[in-house]
Design an enzyme around this catalytic site. Structure first.
Site, mmCIF file in Angstrom:
data_model
loop_
_atom_site.group_PDB
_atom_site.id
_atom_site.type_symbol
_atom_site.label_atom_id
_atom_site.label_comp_id
_atom_site.label_asym_id
_atom_site.label_seq_id
_atom_site.Cartn_x
_atom_site.Cartn_y
_atom_site.Cartn_z
ATOM 1 N N ARG A 169 0.819 -1.218 0.000
ATOM 2 C CA ARG A 169 0.000 0.000 0.000
ATOM 3 C C ARG A 169 0.848 1.261 0.000
ATOM 4 O O ARG A 169 0.856 2.032 -0.934
ATOM 5 C CB ARG A 169 -0.896 0.035 1.248
ATOM 6 N N CYS A 171 6.524 7.823 -3.049
ATOM 7 C CA CYS A 171 7.449 8.880 -2.646
ATOM 8 C C CYS A 171 6.642 10.087 -2.188
ATOM 9 O O CYS A 171 5.727 10.524 -2.864
ATOM 10 C CB CYS A 171 8.311 9.256 -3.846
ATOM 11 N N GLU A 188 -3.455 6.073 6.961
ATOM 12 C CA GLU A 188 -2.331 5.615 7.782
ATOM 13 C C GLU A 188 -0.971 5.978 7.173
ATOM 14 O O GLU A 188 -0.145 5.109 6.890
ATOM 15 C CB GLU A 188 -2.428 4.102 8.023
ATOM 16 N N GLU A 230 -11.006 3.477 13.139
ATOM 17 C CA GLU A 230 -11.056 2.050 12.828
ATOM 18 C C GLU A 230 -10.906 1.263 14.124
ATOM 19 O O GLU A 230 -10.133 1.643 15.008
ATOM 20 C CB GLU A 230 -9.907 1.619 11.900
ATOM 21 N N TRP A 277 -4.165 -9.925 10.994
ATOM 22 C CA TRP A 277 -2.743 -9.652 10.816
ATOM 23 C C TRP A 277 -1.933 -9.869 12.083
ATOM 24 O O TRP A 277 -0.701 -9.831 12.049
ATOM 25 C CB TRP A 277 -2.538 -8.235 10.278
#
Lengths: 669, 669, 669
Positions: free
Chosen positions: A114, A118, A153, A308, A316
């Site tokens: 994800r 840059c 994020e 969230e 995960w």
């Protein structure tokens, strides 16, 4: 921009990815039906939708999004609309490889994952700005869209030539001349003197990783560059004509970025909370998470959003355990109790494929509403409606702990006395937990925050003093505050250069002592804290405690020993001290004391500080008390993190609190 | 070059970095005052000063150095002057990227850290030679400069094309033809036959790592190339007109280089000693460090220097514990007791910044002389003055253990019976410690050293036999020596090719046995060593011992079993044997016996060898006895590694020895 | 091609590397003498001989090989002749760098190790084809050469541009359109939609590693590409005129390749077996290895070859323990008992040098025939001659377990409920061992195999359902079969996309239940399986058992609970169930039950299934019973994996079986 954000009711919902189901209209219909059943009133959408919103360069396809938002809106569900920069489309990376990150050794990544872009690339900034502006133009007046969810994020870093160049510019601005930089970075050590800014490269495992000030400045730069990227995203939203508030979602104890700085560009703070419950005592985890909630709230000192969380198990974690019945509600209410104005999940409907296909969701692969999780979640939605008057209430604290990202960066990068493990977070949580157990609200702030409003400030392992922190503490104590310091404090300045002539720097008179040598213990070794005999009664400590890891050997001037060491060659030396200074007191905890010590220590601090607990009476272990205030009313939350029932006897509530239960009581002042 | 180095008194001091304080003249003054107070008479300077000595190419600025040396000299402090090749300046790497190392996968490093220069690069050699020659020209007649400290802690390797090419030349010289190399390297295995030297590449994890002879030769080449680099540095010093002695600082059990070979280019050996005390019993650590001291002394069989040690805690260990009171002196005196003519620290004054800012120093960040560390160190300086007649005395040993770097390289690289852990150092230390506990001096030598002067030689796990070692051992035993061998000995030749027709190669008659199969035990498994019943009294062993890891199953011819195995399918097979051969005896320890066995075994060896202990009488566990000799006098050191007091009853001293105390007694022969 | 391979006697021998000893003719002579003494009748040669067979491009030198084969043949020793592609010569890599592999990050390897060649490179295919064809032309009619040993232990992957391109072609063929691929790969997740096949890159840690279907397809492609490479090798053999059978050697539980697919291009399966004995109970290891034997046999459902095993200790395991006396024979006979027609070793003579110089061999460095290993091995050769009538006999099983490589690939790559450890192999072995302990033969098959011949099929953790597996199971149960499923079954389709509307997909009616939530336990946590009270007697289970790791919370429809959970919030929920469906039954084991449960469970399954054990009577723990059948005769093997003697009381044998002993009894039907 809406600087005064006020939701009339708690927002309840989560991330929603209708783009994954465009070929299944019946599922999209079912989703809305279920959301309504669960009292969902907000969803975040579009977070990873770039490839669908702009399937080829310049070809914007917003129709499906408009339709979805329309349907949601018709059904009373509002929208946090995301900018899609969190995951770029294939065509963009293919055509402009500069948008992909370069790693710290200098190799450019392939397309994937994800957060692989840059943050300096002019092309990437241009392309994100273009789509953001179009989105803003399209949805600026849409009543359903109430907030912009900028990217997702943020994190990580890029080491490409563009970034390296920006880093050098950053340093030129910060240091002016290379001579100044060399002096502050102490590059005479190992003869690493830079002849010019052009020689500076970002830290790298196969290059320079031994100049701590370089690494520290690189981290500051990464924060700044990420903020600039975020700011460019926001500018595009504004350029598109939208003045709706903006947020971005933060993460737990995230070390890549100094979130505190982001407060000034975002209208409201939000974060993603994924605790691992049921591993050891849940209350320990609750303290750990509580500290993060308090930190998020203190970024802007205002209510924030829980953007969230997971309705059940994540996919995960090493072991993604189910939440026991009641835990989801308890976790959700903890957010509310600490100042959140929303409870949101990742995700509304579980995706069929992809990296997170087993991440818990409101609606799982089975697809029914007759699941344990859906039923619990629907109950929470219902409960939130019942307490909607609390929404917007703020939290007022008289105590604070210092949790400063720059301090952590510096301390963890330095080669120091305990490279294996500093146990910083444990140390911080022992103070935070000691305060929390006093049934008071606690703020979690950094060295730049004002201290006037507090009665007690704890700064555990405050290795770096920056920005005149020592002067602020001095004034705070002078004016009557209680300050608690520990070993490994006031050691370096903001360039990680050691203070000379004694530490804790600038506070030796305030604390009434000087640190002479810092002993460290191997894992498994312990020392003892023995109550000092000639104490003047300040402490009134009767028990011995254990300590480990760090034993600072101090020399007191005016400080009064409360405890002395029980072992080793510094047996009998002061281990915990107090010093009266001005109208206040400064405590020094020289060793890594155990949790039992901290509990009793803060009982005593509470007594001495004159702070009042939020409730009177007794609450058992594992129960958290917090409050929010609004319009003269105080809303007190009592939460039971024990799986079994406990008995509460307080002025606001007497009776049984079931396992994992929360109650809220209103008190009008 | 001064081939006969004789200091009139012990050198006492350490690394000093005045270049870090050029803007604080009052600190430089204070340093000298404190050094004098602590009896410091030598400092090492200039180690990382290249960037200051040559701030731009060809612009040499030695003024500050001259001034500092002058001030030191005026105050009776002599100087070890370093060549600055340990850390190149930025401009050098920027202009000539070839000076930076290339890693084993072929990627060139960025600028950073310290030891990051190609040892083959003509440019780097030229630039180091130029500055070295200039330094020599400048300081060759300076009375304050008494020794050249060449570079710093040489180590690592470069894999650039220049080095690869030099490696091929090395191999051509060593092997002559590619056919010869193929035969000796056994490249028919997996069909890795080289068609020409040009095909050979250095070992690499993404290339060839399976040809052990390649890896072994690469390590030999790295040693040779590093020595050539060092030699080029020394040549420049000589070209500059200085004939003062040269040294370079070695490190603990350092595996990159075969230090033994460096003896021929340096005038005196020096090393850097950083033990982790207070972790388990200190005497175990003292044996470990003692072995390194003895190894360093035996490189040139002459007194050596302790170039670096830490006055208190380091900053780079996992847990950098403080030294308990007395330990610094004990550690310093251990060096002296093993043959060192100096005690030096890193560092005189603690640096304010940089990678080692928390490394212990004589003068710490606080900056006073009223610290525990300063006071202890001052006492050591004082003590050394009192025993200055010992300076220059040598150590005479009748026993030796073999510690051969090439053997270690070969054994640890080979895929063998226990890839998880060979426990080589433990095995070596059990023999070394067994000998040390006999209150005798011990030499630590390699397979190339002469054996004539010894009565006992132990060669634990001597996997490789090279240079006719087996013939030397045969002659040694024939002439009356006692030889101790173990499992996993005499297995391969100098190209790591297995010996055929039985092992230990060339010594089957001397040992009176042949190894048949080598069993290995999983971690936690044990076997027993049971005294052999029909022993002719050679051993007189009465107890059982435990063994683990390795159990060699041997077939004796003329050897006498002293112990047999107590378990497994080889129960009853010989486990420890002795064989009379010529005028001597050869023992074979077939299993990895426990420390208790080694203690009792060497008691018996002592009895049989006729060696005399340095002191008569009893000394308790944890006490080390060593001696140095000079002009007919013997200086006996007794050191107590126990934290508490012990009672000594010997011919040279009777009475109490305090915890961590050293006493020295002179005996005239 | 000889599609009906029938050896008249067991083949006995191993890998032989005479090319390492061409300069020692006396050793080559000795080898033949010893091989004959040990009853060796076959050797594999030429495996790594390319550099000797073609010392420069196009210069083929087969003379030495012909001579060796001739000598072997004269002495009754037949030959498996290898194609030499397992290790390319230096000149080939030097001239054509494209033959070297590129790693997953895009860097081309240097020359080295073994399996370092691109499987796509046209040059490498051409060069291997040329030498293979020449070898075939030369030896096609040689009576000594009885089989082609194609390459060696295929494995690994190459990520070069040629391979990436071939991968894209593979995907185009499999998916047709990019839209179809996007849909099946669910690339809307995180917006990873591909615009064209050209954008697809192989999975990479610095690129895409989050699209599970990409990784899964890459693994399928690697299998296909490796097979195509192998097929090109075989075509060259055929083009050279040889119609002798071909094999390649497989490895233990090898995850790189789906071996099952290779059955169609090789005439006979062979594998290399290197168990670590004497670590825990040997019978546990025997079950683990037995499963692999059964898997290898089931690839073609025909006898196979044991191509490599170790006569004593290996050199590459962490701890390479010696085999206890008798274990080599036991291990060899296990292969025979499971259907192998050969027992072969790596290696006949131990190499003097190289990476495997300490790997056990029939003839070791010592070189004698008076070693324990040689004598044991000679005994095995003798024994095999005595039972030569068994050669060619097949194994008939009524029970099977599913062991499907694609299922494993998908399950282990997915981010799921227990990323730390799925314990898949343990779970599989509990079912396999439960069946084996019933003294029956067991087949190890995959989801593509037919089920008609079985009475019982267990499919533990069958996460992926592909190719209509659920329909096959339905039919199997309908027709009277007993099916055993567990938690985490029927979750995803062949593109790793989750099934909607309830799992186990397609079998909810057959199993009579639906999985609601999958709880996972932290390491060390346990739950209990309590016999269900209202059982209708199906199970007749009386004991409680323990379970860990996974606890599936299920909702039964028609299933009957046999056990319920004893703890946690799902206490009392069904944990093991049975459902009658058609003429059969389907069991569901919802939790990771302990081995004791599985033992008792399969006792009950045995009773219900009506299967007959191979022997009647009792055999103790640690004894394995298997059989092979041929021409109406059944050969029953009873093997004792206990180190001590046990007593056997069965219809085919009554009496003592020594430690590690095997007996074989013939029963004519």
């Amino acid at each position: 921009m809406n600087s005064q954000i006020c939701f009339e009711e708690f927002l309840y919902g989560g991330d929603y990815n209708p783009e994954q189901w465009l070929d299944s209209p019946q599922i999209l219909e079912k989703d809305i039906e279920y959301m309504k059943e669960a009292s969902v009133n907000v969803v975040s959408i579009g977070i990873f939708s770039w490839a669908l919103l702009e399937p080829e360069e310049g070809n914007y396809q917003f129709g499906w999004l408009e339709q979805i938002i329309g349907r949601l809106c018709e059904n009373g569900i509002r929208v946090f609309l995301a900018t899609p920069s969190g995951a770029r489309p294939h065509w963009l990376a293919e055509k402009y490889p500069e948008v992909l990150r370069v790693d710290e050794k200098g190799h450019r990544n392939h397309f994937g994952f994800r957060h692989n872009h840059c943050f300096t690339s002019p092309v990437y900034r241009e392309k994100t700005s273009m789509i953001n502006r179009r989105l803003a133009e399209k949805f600026k007046d849409h009543e359903g869209v109430i907030l912009w969810h900028i990217s997702n994020e943020y994190g990580g870093a890029c080491y490409c030539p563009l970034c390296q160049d920006a880093f050098r510019k950053y340093l030129k601005r910060e240091y002016g001349t290379i001579e100044n930089l060399n002096r502050k970075w102490y590059t005479t050590f190992w003869g690493h003197i830079y002849d010019s800014f052009e020689q500076i490269e970002a830290p790298s495992p196969d290059g320079e990783f031994t100049v701590h000030a370089l690494t520290l400045n690189w981290k500051r730069f990464v924060t700044e560059q990420t903020m600039e990227f975020a700011a460019s995203e926001i500018r595009a939203i504004r350029a598109g004509g939208s003045n709706k508030p903006v947020t971005t979602n933060f993460m737990y104890n995230f070390n890549d970025l100094d979130y505190k700085k982001f407060g000034k560009i975002f209208d409201i703070v939000s974060w993603d909370n994924y605790p691992s419950w049921h591993k050891g005592h849940d209350y320990e985890k609750a303290l750990d998470i509580g500290l993060q909630h308090d930190f998020m709230r203190c970024i802007k000192r205002k209510p924030y959003l829980l953007m969230e969380s997971c309705p059940t198990a994540t996919s995960w974690q090493g072991v993604s355990k189910l939440k026991r019945p009641g835990m989801l509600k308890l976790e959700s209410m903890q957010a509310v109790a600490h100042g959140a104005d929303s409870v949101q999940y990742f995700q509304i409907r579980q995706c069929r494929g992809g990296f997170e296909k087993f991440h818990g969701a409101l609606i799982d692969h089975y697809g029914g509403n007759d699941t344990r999780v859906f039923q619990e979640a629907a109950g929470i939605g219902d409960d939130l409606k019942k307490i909607s008057e609390v929404c917007g209430a703020n939290v007022i604290s008289e105590a604070a702990v210092i949790y400063d990202r720059e301090n952590i960066w510096a301390m963890e990068d330095a080669q120091g006395p305990r490279n294996e493990n500093l146990h910083y977070m444990e140390c911080l949580l022992k103070s935070y937990g000691g305060l929390r157990r006093q049934k008071i609200n606690v703020d979690v702030i950094n060295m730049e925050d004002p201290l006037e409003d507090y009665k007690v400030v704890a700064a555990p392992m405050n290795y770096m003093f920056r920005g005149g922190f020592e002067e602020k503490i001095r004034a705070f104590v002078e004016q009557g505050g209680i300050f608690i310091a520990t070993y490994w404090s006031g050691i370096v300045d903001e360039d990680d250069r050691c203070f000379l002539n004694g530490t804790p720097y600038g506070l030796m008179d305030v604390l009434g002592l000087r640190s002479m040598e810092l002993d460290v213990l191997y894992d498994g070794e312990k020392n003892r804290l023995v109550p000092a005999r000639d104490s003047d009664g300040e402490g009134a400590f009767a028990c011995e405690y254990s300590c480990e890891n760090f034993c600072d050997i101090i020399k007191v001037s005016t400080a009064q020993p409360l405890f002395v060491y029980g072992e080793d060659f510094y047996k009998g030396y002061p281990a915990v001290t107090v010093n009266r200074y001005g109208k206040g007191k400064a405590f020094y905890i020289a060793a890594d004391a155990d949790a039992a010590f901290y509990r009793d220590f803060y009982d005593e601090i509470m007594r001495q500080s004159g702070m009042m607990p939020l409730v009177r009476g007794s609450v058992p272990d594992g129960v958290e008390v917090t409050s929010r205030q609004k319009n003269g009313a105080e809303y007190i939350f009592i939460q039971n993190y024990n799986p079994g029932n406990v008995e509460i006897e307080t002025d606001v509530y007497c009776g049984i609190l079931n396992g994992y239960e929360t109650i809220m009581r209103k008190r009008t002042k």
